[in-house]
Design a protein around this motif. Structure first.
Motif, mmCIF file in Angstrom:
data_model
loop_
_atom_site.group_PDB
_atom_site.id
_atom_site.type_symbol
_atom_site.label_atom_id
_atom_site.label_comp_id
_atom_site.label_asym_id
_atom_site.label_seq_id
_atom_site.Cartn_x
_atom_site.Cartn_y
_atom_site.Cartn_z
ATOM 1 N N SER A 164 -2.469 3.570 -8.289
ATOM 2 C CA SER A 164 -2.558 2.283 -8.470
ATOM 3 C C SER A 164 -4.020 1.957 -8.481
ATOM 4 N N ASP A 165 -4.485 0.668 -9.226
ATOM 5 C CA ASP A 165 -5.949 0.286 -9.037
ATOM 6 C C ASP A 165 -6.131 -0.155 -7.609
ATOM 7 N N PRO A 166 -7.023 0.187 -7.120
ATOM 8 C CA PRO A 166 -7.596 -0.266 -5.579
ATOM 9 C C PRO A 166 -7.982 -1.679 -5.606
ATOM 10 N N GLU A 167 -7.818 -2.471 -4.459
ATOM 11 C CA GLU A 167 -8.115 -3.912 -4.181
ATOM 12 C C GLU A 167 -9.767 -3.783 -4.591
ATOM 13 N N THR A 168 -10.471 -3.075 -4.186
ATOM 14 C CA THR A 168 -12.041 -3.026 -4.447
ATOM 15 C C THR A 168 -12.370 -2.596 -5.942
ATOM 16 N N LEU A 169 -12.893 -3.478 -6.683
ATOM 17 C CA LEU A 169 -13.148 -3.214 -8.249
ATOM 18 C C LEU A 169 -13.951 -2.143 -8.357
ATOM 19 N N ASP A 170 -14.912 -1.842 -7.396
ATOM 20 C CA ASP A 170 -15.712 -0.871 -7.506
ATOM 21 C C ASP A 170 -15.419 0.401 -7.167
ATOM 22 N N SER A 203 -12.934 4.678 0.894
ATOM 23 C CA SER A 203 -11.691 4.367 1.418
ATOM 24 C C SER A 203 -11.445 2.536 1.777
ATOM 25 N N GLU A 204 -10.086 2.374 1.607
ATOM 26 C CA GLU A 204 -9.803 1.053 2.014
ATOM 27 C C GLU A 204 -8.425 1.196 3.252
ATOM 28 N N ASN A 205 -8.237 0.360 3.868
ATOM 29 C CA ASN A 205 -7.279 0.359 4.980
ATOM 30 C C ASN A 205 -5.862 -0.052 4.148
ATOM 31 N N TYR A 206 -4.824 0.305 4.759
ATOM 32 C CA TYR A 206 -3.455 0.444 4.077
ATOM 33 C C TYR A 206 -2.632 0.291 5.134
ATOM 34 N N LYS A 211 -12.421 3.788 -7.944
ATOM 35 C CA LYS A 211 -11.370 4.257 -8.948
ATOM 36 C C LYS A 211 -10.250 5.059 -8.134
ATOM 37 N N LYS A 212 -9.204 5.043 -8.752
ATOM 38 C CA LYS A 212 -8.124 5.697 -8.241
ATOM 39 C C LYS A 212 -8.161 7.187 -8.500
ATOM 40 N N PRO A 213 -7.972 7.999 -7.521
ATOM 41 C CA PRO A 213 -7.939 9.461 -7.684
ATOM 42 C C PRO A 213 -6.855 10.021 -8.488
ATOM 43 N N LEU A 214 -5.687 9.364 -8.782
ATOM 44 C CA LEU A 214 -4.623 10.060 -9.482
ATOM 45 C C LEU A 214 -4.637 9.598 -10.842
ATOM 46 N N LEU A 215 -5.188 10.212 -11.914
ATOM 47 C CA LEU A 215 -5.419 9.689 -13.214
ATOM 48 C C LEU A 215 -4.168 9.440 -13.930
#
Length: 312
Positions: A74-80, A51-54, A82-86
């Motif tokens: 959308s692509d998350p800020e952390t490159l490692d 998770s990331e803070n938003y 992956k977004k869950p909505l494909l």
């Protein structure tokens, strides 16, 4: 001059007394936009939810739902991460009704690999249930309920459905493969089952094994070995012995097997774990009980290979 001095002194005292009075603060209501939210994603190895803070912009639930769905696509800020909505899956509709979010996907959702789907669904549910007034999320494919591996409706999902009962870090979901044993159709033999699943790594592997036995098999040709209402009270392993404490449903419930199959389904499944060599089974903390009045539970049970059905 004397009068002026006294008057000045009085003014000074009034100012000092006023300054010492407690200042009343007016509580400020926190809006949704001021409240931090966690956006849940999947790590790049597809083994856990992270998770990331938003900081959301919308305050009302419908607007926040649209905003969070857009963020999860959308692509998350952390490159490692992956977004869950494909991108290949479309959301046909999204609504909030009676504290529940209904997400209706197109048929492409059914093509998502099983493990990926579970991880993505975990991330989506955990994110959306942070919306104020939302308790559950339901998934649909072309207006039809999402089905599980047993072809049963997944139904309403809460954030707590994806968290183990021991607490811990809710992000730490991992993938594992268990070797479990279920009954054959006649109920006199055990069939080996290799089961891959996602679990929260704060759950012990011993607990995971027994809980999966209680849930029952997911493959055809295999049958339950424990009553579905059985409760696992406690479980621990010390010096190679796994101590399993079940409630009375283990004795009073019924499954279509002979008396030894449920016992050795538990034992053989647990002994597959590296740390377990023997198993002690108790009911409500007591080992003086007898299973089906035939098998005493005061013994330490070891692996039984004779009861396993050999593959053709």
């Amino acid at each position: 001059m004397k009068r002026i001095s006294i008057a000045g002194l009085l003014c000074f005292l009034v100012l000092c007394l006023g300054a010492c009075q407690p200042v009343k603060t007016v509580p400020v209501e926190t809006t949704s936009a001021e409240r931090s939210i966690r956006l849940y994603y999947v790590n790049k190895n597809m083994t856990r939810v992270v998770s990331e803070n938003y900081q959301p912009e919308n305050t009302e639930p419908e607007g926040l739902l649209k905003e969070l769905l857009a963020a999860l696509a959308s692509d998350p800020e952390t490159l490692d991460y992956k977004k869950p909505l494909l991108p290949e899956v479309r959301i046909l509709s999204a609504s909030i009704e009676k504290k529940q979010i209904n997400l209706n996907f197109d048929s492409a959702y059914s093509l998502i690999p099983r493990i990926t789907e579970i991880l993505n669904r975990t991330a989506i549910v955990r994110t959306l249930t942070q919306i104020e007034g939302v308790d559950t999320v339901a998934f649909f494919i072309n207006e039809q309920p999402l089905m599980d591996a047993l072809n049963q409706p997944v139904g309403q999902m809460r954030a707590s459905d994806f968290i183990d009962d021991l607490g811990g870090d809710i992000n730490d979901y991992e993938r594992t493969v268990l070797t479990l044993y279920f009954a054959n159709e006649q109920g006199d033999k055990l069939i080996e089952c290799r089961q891959e699943l996602m679990y929260n790594n704060t759950v012990s592997m011993e607990r995971l094994v027994v809980e999966q036995l209680i849930k029952g098999p997911t493959e055809t040709g295999m049958y339950p070995v424990l009553p579905s209402d059985t409760k696992l009270l406690t479980i621990s392993t010390r010096e190679g012995v796994c101590y399993v404490n079940l409630d009375a449903s283990f004795l009073t419930g019924s499954v279509n097997t002979n008396e030894v199959v449920p016992i050795y389904a538990i034992v053989n499944s647990l002994v597959e774990l590296p740390a377990v060599n023997k198993v002690q089974i108790a009911v409500n903390g007591e080992t003086t009980k007898r299973y089906r009045e035939l098998i005493s539970l005061d013994a330490l049970f070891e692996r039984n290979l004779d009861i396993i059905l050999e593959e053709d």
